[in-house]
Enzyme design. Structure first.
Site, PDB file in Angstrom:
ATOM      1  N   ASP A   1       0.851  -1.189   0.000  1.00 39.15           N
ATOM      2  CA  ASP A   1       0.000   0.000   0.000  1.00 39.15           C
ATOM      3  C   ASP A   1       0.890   1.243   0.000  1.00 39.15           C
ATOM      4  O   ASP A   1       1.920   1.280   0.680  1.00 39.15           O
ATOM      5  CB  ASP A   1      -0.908   0.036   1.233  1.00 39.15           C
ATOM      6  CG  ASP A   1      -1.897   1.193   1.178  1.00 39.15           C
ATOM      7  OD1 ASP A   1      -2.959   1.029   0.553  1.00 39.15           O
ATOM      8  OD2 ASP A   1      -1.596   2.261   1.750  1.00 39.15           O
TER       9      ASP A   1
ATOM     10  N   GLU B   1       0.756   5.684   0.097  1.00 37.10           N
ATOM     11  CA  GLU B   1       0.010   6.930   0.263  1.00 37.10           C
ATOM     12  C   GLU B   1       0.681   7.975  -0.618  1.00 37.10           C
ATOM     13  O   GLU B   1       1.899   7.942  -0.815  1.00 37.10           O
ATOM     14  CB  GLU B   1       0.001   7.378   1.724  1.00 37.10           C
ATOM     15  CG  GLU B   1      -0.610   6.364   2.693  1.00 37.10           C
ATOM     16  CD  GLU B   1      -2.043   5.998   2.393  1.00 37.10           C
ATOM     17  OE1 GLU B   1      -2.754   6.836   1.787  1.00 37.10           O
ATOM     18  OE2 GLU B   1      -2.463   4.886   2.741  1.00 37.10           O
TER      19      GLU B   1
ATOM     20  N   ASP C   1      -2.404   2.007  -6.591  1.00 36.19           N
ATOM     21  CA  ASP C   1      -1.045   1.898  -6.061  1.00 36.19           C
ATOM     22  C   ASP C   1      -0.032   1.602  -7.166  1.00 36.19           C
ATOM     23  O   ASP C   1       1.014   2.257  -7.255  1.00 36.19           O
ATOM     24  CB  ASP C   1      -0.979   0.798  -4.995  1.00 36.19           C
ATOM     25  CG  ASP C   1      -1.832   1.121  -3.789  1.00 36.19           C
ATOM     26  OD1 ASP C   1      -1.359   1.855  -2.906  1.00 36.19           O
ATOM     27  OD2 ASP C   1      -2.985   0.649  -3.735  1.00 36.19           O
TER      28      ASP C   1
ATOM     29  N   HIS D   1      -5.605   4.884   5.999  1.00 37.45           N
ATOM     30  CA  HIS D   1      -4.717   5.774   5.265  1.00 37.45           C
ATOM     31  C   HIS D   1      -3.331   5.869   5.899  1.00 37.45           C
ATOM     32  O   HIS D   1      -2.622   6.862   5.701  1.00 37.45           O
ATOM     33  CB  HIS D   1      -5.330   7.167   5.092  1.00 37.45           C
ATOM     34  CG  HIS D   1      -6.564   7.167   4.254  1.00 37.45           C
ATOM     35  ND1 HIS D   1      -6.611   6.633   2.979  1.00 37.45           N
ATOM     36  CD2 HIS D   1      -7.831   7.612   4.507  1.00 37.45           C
ATOM     37  CE1 HIS D   1      -7.831   6.754   2.489  1.00 37.45           C
ATOM     38  NE2 HIS D   1      -8.588   7.340   3.400  1.00 37.45           N
TER      39      HIS D   1
ATOM     40  N   ASP E   1      -2.981  -0.271   6.207  1.00 41.43           N
ATOM     41  CA  ASP E   1      -3.842  -0.630   5.076  1.00 41.43           C
ATOM     42  C   ASP E   1      -3.370  -1.921   4.405  1.00 41.43           C
ATOM     43  O   ASP E   1      -4.182  -2.725   3.942  1.00 41.43           O
ATOM     44  CB  ASP E   1      -3.887   0.511   4.055  1.00 41.43           C
ATOM     45  CG  ASP E   1      -4.796   1.654   4.500  1.00 41.43           C
ATOM     46  OD1 ASP E   1      -5.448   1.511   5.557  1.00 41.43           O
ATOM     47  OD2 ASP E   1      -4.846   2.686   3.813  1.00 41.43           O
TER      48      ASP E   1
END
Length: 207
Positions: free
Chosen positions: A11, A13, A105, A161, A166
């Site tokens: 994951d 961000e 992603d 998040h 995640d």
């Protein structure tokens, strides 16, 4: 005992523009990574780090608020090239299926690689678990990560998040979906009615 191929749950961000109007040179840059390596259903390794953006180094207020992240945290992160080196080492050392929730992603990772003239680190298979979830339950729309785990009557791991949390939540949903698949794949046990033709038995007693 059969050894299963490794699974790498990833994951990221990303940076976000301040408002609805996006600057011409803006593109989402990876600022946090979370990944776990799973073998035979067990977590073998987990990793997380902040990543320093290359182009737009100063985070917008919207980004910091939405992700709950600070400028100093990102400033102390690894360089993007270091992230690619780590992902490349994982691909070489334990090549396995890359599992994400949604396709964003990998799309952003490819874009970041293109913008920084580095080679995309993964060459193996990819699994978008959100699409598997959608097909399995027959949903019309794609379900968000934490909504999906809540629909199972569970809670997400840690904080939404946050990249590692995640990734762990994605792994949790993967296990739940696979368990349901195995349950549905089991043949229905035969009943006594399936094994005995009751019509023949009853005919013996017919007058």
């Amino acid at each position: 005992m059969k050894t299963e191929s490794p699974l790498v749950f990833v994951d990221f961000e990303f940076t976000m523009p301040e408002g609805k109007t996006t600057p011409k040179d803006f593109y989402p840059e990876i600022i946090e990574v979370g990944l776990i390596l799973v073998q035979n259903g067990e977590i073998q390794h987990q990793f997380s780090s902040y990543v320093v953006p290359v182009t737009h180094k100063v985070l917008t207020d919207r980004c910091k608020t939405f992700l709950g992240i600070s400028q100093s945290q990102v400033d102390g992160g690894m360089r993007f090239e270091e992230l690619i080196a780590i992902l490349g080492d994982i691909e070489k050392g334990v090549p396995g299926k890359i599992v994400t929730w949604g396709n964003m992603d990998m799309r952003v990772l490819r874009l970041n690689c293109e913008k920084n003239n580095v080679t995309f680190p993964f060459r193996g298979q990819f699994l978008d678990l959100s699409m598997e979830y959608k097909k399995f339950f027959g949903d019309r729309n794609q379900t968000g990560l934490w909504k999906a785990v809540e629909e199972y009557g569970n809670k997400g791991t840690g904080k939404h998040h946050r990249a590692l949390d995640d990734a762990l939540t994605t792994f949790h949903i993967y296990n739940l979906v696979e368990k349901d698949k195995r349950y549905l794949a089991k043949p229905t046990p035969t009943t006594i009615g399936d094994r005995i033709d009751f019509s023949k038995v009853l005919n013996k007693f017919a007058t």
